[in-house]
Structures are given as C-alpha cells and as structure tokens.
Design an enzyme around this catalytic site. Structure first.
Site, short mmCIF file in Angstrom:
data_model
loop_
_atom_site.label_atom_id
_atom_site.label_comp_id
_atom_site.label_asym_id
_atom_site.label_seq_id
_atom_site.Cartn_x
_atom_site.Cartn_y
_atom_site.Cartn_z
N CYS A 158 -1.68 -3.48 10.01
CA CYS A 158 -1.45 -2.36 9.10
C CYS A 158 -0.51 -1.33 9.72
CB CYS A 158 -2.77 -1.70 8.75
SG CYS A 158 -3.69 -1.12 10.19
N HIS A 297 -7.36 1.81 10.23
CA HIS A 297 -6.37 1.33 9.26
C HIS A 297 -5.20 2.30 9.22
CE1 HIS A 297 -5.02 -1.19 6.06
NE2 HIS A 297 -5.25 -0.34 5.07
N ASN A 317 -1.54 1.06 -0.15
CA ASN A 317 -2.26 0.22 0.80
C ASN A 317 -1.53 -1.10 1.02
OD1 ASN A 317 -4.32 -0.44 2.54
ND2 ASN A 317 -5.88 -0.71 0.98
#
Length: 350
Positions: A158, A297, A317
């Site tokens: 991520c 994240h 996201n």
C-alpha cells in the site's frame, strides 16, 4: 384436587413443555437454514467456494460473527451520512486473516519527525490561504487528475500504491499527462528498509526516489505483478522524477491537510484500516483508533467536503472497485481519525 386432575395437569404441563421445546427447535432450525441461505448467497456473490466441509463450517461461523458485528456497528449510526457496514469480500475472514491478507505491518518510520532533503524547501503548487478562505469542497477526481482505483490483493505494498497514485496526480497537474506509472518498480527496487509486498514506508520510498534521482517508469514498461521480483529498473530510461516532498505529522494541526488538498493537490497518508473490514459506504466517524501502533495501511486523499452534514476527507483505497464506494471511502475531518494525520506525504515532480 383429585389424583385424576393432578395427573391431567401434569400431562398438560408436560405437553406444553414439549411443545415449547419443539417450537424452540424449529426456530433454531429456521435460523440455521436462514444463515446457511445467506452464506450461500454470499459465496455466490463474491465467487467463493469451500469444498472441504470443515473449512466450510469454520467460515460459516466467522460469517455469522461478521453479521452480528455489522448489526452492532450499524446500530450506533448517528446520521444517514454515517458509515454503514455490510457484507464485503472480507466478511468470511477472521480479523487476523484480514490484517494479513489486505494490510501490512506498516510502521511509520517518521514517528512525528520530518524527513526532507536539506536545503530543498517544499514549494506549494499554489499560494497558501487561511483555512477560513479555503473552498468548502475540493475533489480532484472532477478534474480528471486522479487515476483509476487499483487492487493490491494480498500484496502488502500500500505504501507504493499510495505514493505512485500521488505522483500520477501531480504529474497530470503539472504536465497535463495522464500517465499510469509502475508500482512494481517500487516493489522490486526500493531500498531503505522497504520490503516490497512484505511492507514498507511512504517516507523512505520518497527518500530513496529523491536521493537516487530515480525515474519512475510507465506501467506498460514495468507491469504490476503483485509479488516481489528481481529489480529490472532501466537506470538510463526516462520517466517521472520526484522533485521535492514533505513527510510530516499534522496530528496537532489537521488544518494543514485541508490546505495541502486545496492549494497543492492530492496527498498520501498512513492510516489504521483495521475496522474497514465490513465498510460499504458513508462517513467513518467512530471505531477507528489514531494510535501510531495501529498504523497498518496507506491511502491517497483526493479531496474533502466541509459542506456535508459530516465534514469529511475523500480517500482512494487500493482494494479494488468493489470496496466501499467504487473503491473510495470517506473519513470525518478532525480528531486525527484513523490516524490519518500521523504521517502525511505531499510531493512535486520535475
């Protein structure tokens, strides 16, 4: 009372008890059947299959627990705009599996300090303005400066997805070129403690990029594989180069995040996403710790809306378009919710 009447009363009581037990058994059976039906529909919707009976039963129990948690979370909604929770592709995962599958042991290497190359002051793309004069709403998607939502699947990169998303946006803002850049190049080649799909940090990635004047190649030249591979970077090739960047904590000054979004462009933030497992829409306001120890994240922020009933950030996201609202989610402004102000990255490109 005669012996006969006592006997009759005993029989009646016995019959009533048996009838009650029978009703209870039938109710339990109907609940089990209803749960099974819901689970079968869930498996069909998300294209899942558990052929092993023991694994099927284990997933069924996890699924039942998810339904109970969803009901509790939705019962605490304060507004129609509040976050709503429902079944997602992760609803038959345990919390530990969800953490391992979609998140990474993301540790902010900044820890409230700034990493920035000396003698290279960060220059805002536009003149900064006081918070009171900021536009009420900013959404860089409306100006086509945000690339499509991608899916990292089980690759814990991520940190690379979010930084490259910002580089793509800033490159488009400066040069009016919508180029899709290589995340895989970052996974394979980034140093300074980054470990590809096993985890990394946005700030050290940017430090590596600027220290080595790395040209970020196009996705078509260095395609995404979602696994760690040998670095194949063309050191003499062309690409997008990061010029300056900041990596700071604005935990005590969240207004700076709004200023960056309004006057500079999209940014990236580290975040706690552990409670997003069953998120399907609305604005997250609760159940999301800001503690540094829960940073797991990273996402791209592409705007905000202060005019909404619940003022919020717009986050892109990297779990694919089936997550949330076509891959996006909304996080309430203020209070460093989900820790989004703990590590904030903004950058410019050559």
């Amino acid at each position: 009372m005669t012996n006969l009447s006592k006997s009759s009363l005993g029989v009646i009581v016995f019959v009533l008890i048996c009838f009650g037990v029978l009703l209870r058994v039938n109710w339990i059976n109907s609940q089990v059947e209803n749960l099974e039906e819901k689970f079968q529909n869930y498996l069909q919707k998300f294209h899942k299959n558990y052929s092993n009976i023991n694994e099927y039963q284990r997933r069924l129990v996890i699924f039942r627990n998810a339904l109970e948690e969803i009901e509790v979370l939705n019962s605490k909604r304060k507004s129609n705009r509040s976050a709503i929770y429902g079944l997602t592709q992760y609803s038959d995962f345990t919390r530990e599996e969800f953490l391992q599958m979609t998140l990474t042991n993301y540790k902010s290497l900044v820890q409230n300090a700034e990493i920035q190359k000396p003698n290279q002051p960060f220059v805002f793309r536009r003149k900064r303005v006081p918070v009171g004069k900021l536009p009420l709403k900013v959404d860089w998607r409306n100006k086509t400066f945000v690339s499509d939502v991608k899916s990292q699947r089980s690759c814990g990169a991520c940190w690379a997805f979010s930084v490259i998303a910002v580089v793509e946006s800033m490159n488009c803002l400066k040069h009016n070129k919508s180029e899709i850049l290589s995340i895989q190049q970052m996974i394979d080649c980034s140093k300074y403690g980054n470990r590809g799909c096993l985890g990394g940090d946005m700030c050290t990635l940017l430090q590596w990029l600027t220290d080595n004047n790395v040209a970020i190649e196009l996705e078509e030249h260095y395609p995404l594989q979602l696994q760690n591979e040998q670095c194949k970077m063309n050191r003499n090739g062309s690409g997008v180069v990061v010029d300056h960047y900041i990596c700071r904590s604005f935990a005590d000054n969240e207004e700076m995040i709004l200023k960056l979004l309004a006057t500079h462009g999209p940014i990236a933030v580290s975040i706690n996403a552990l409670t997003w497992q069953n998120y399907i829409g609305g604005v997250i306001q609760f159940h999301c710790s800001s503690s540094l120890k829960y940073m797991n994240h990273a996402v791209q922020l592409v705007g905000y809306d202060l005019s909404d009933e619940i003022p919020h950030y717009i986050a892109k996201n990297s779990w694919g378009k089936t997550f949330g609202n076509n891959g996006y989610l909304y996080i309430a402004v203020g209070g460093n919710l989900c820790g989004l102000a703990n590590e904030v990255v903004a950058l410019s490109v050559v």
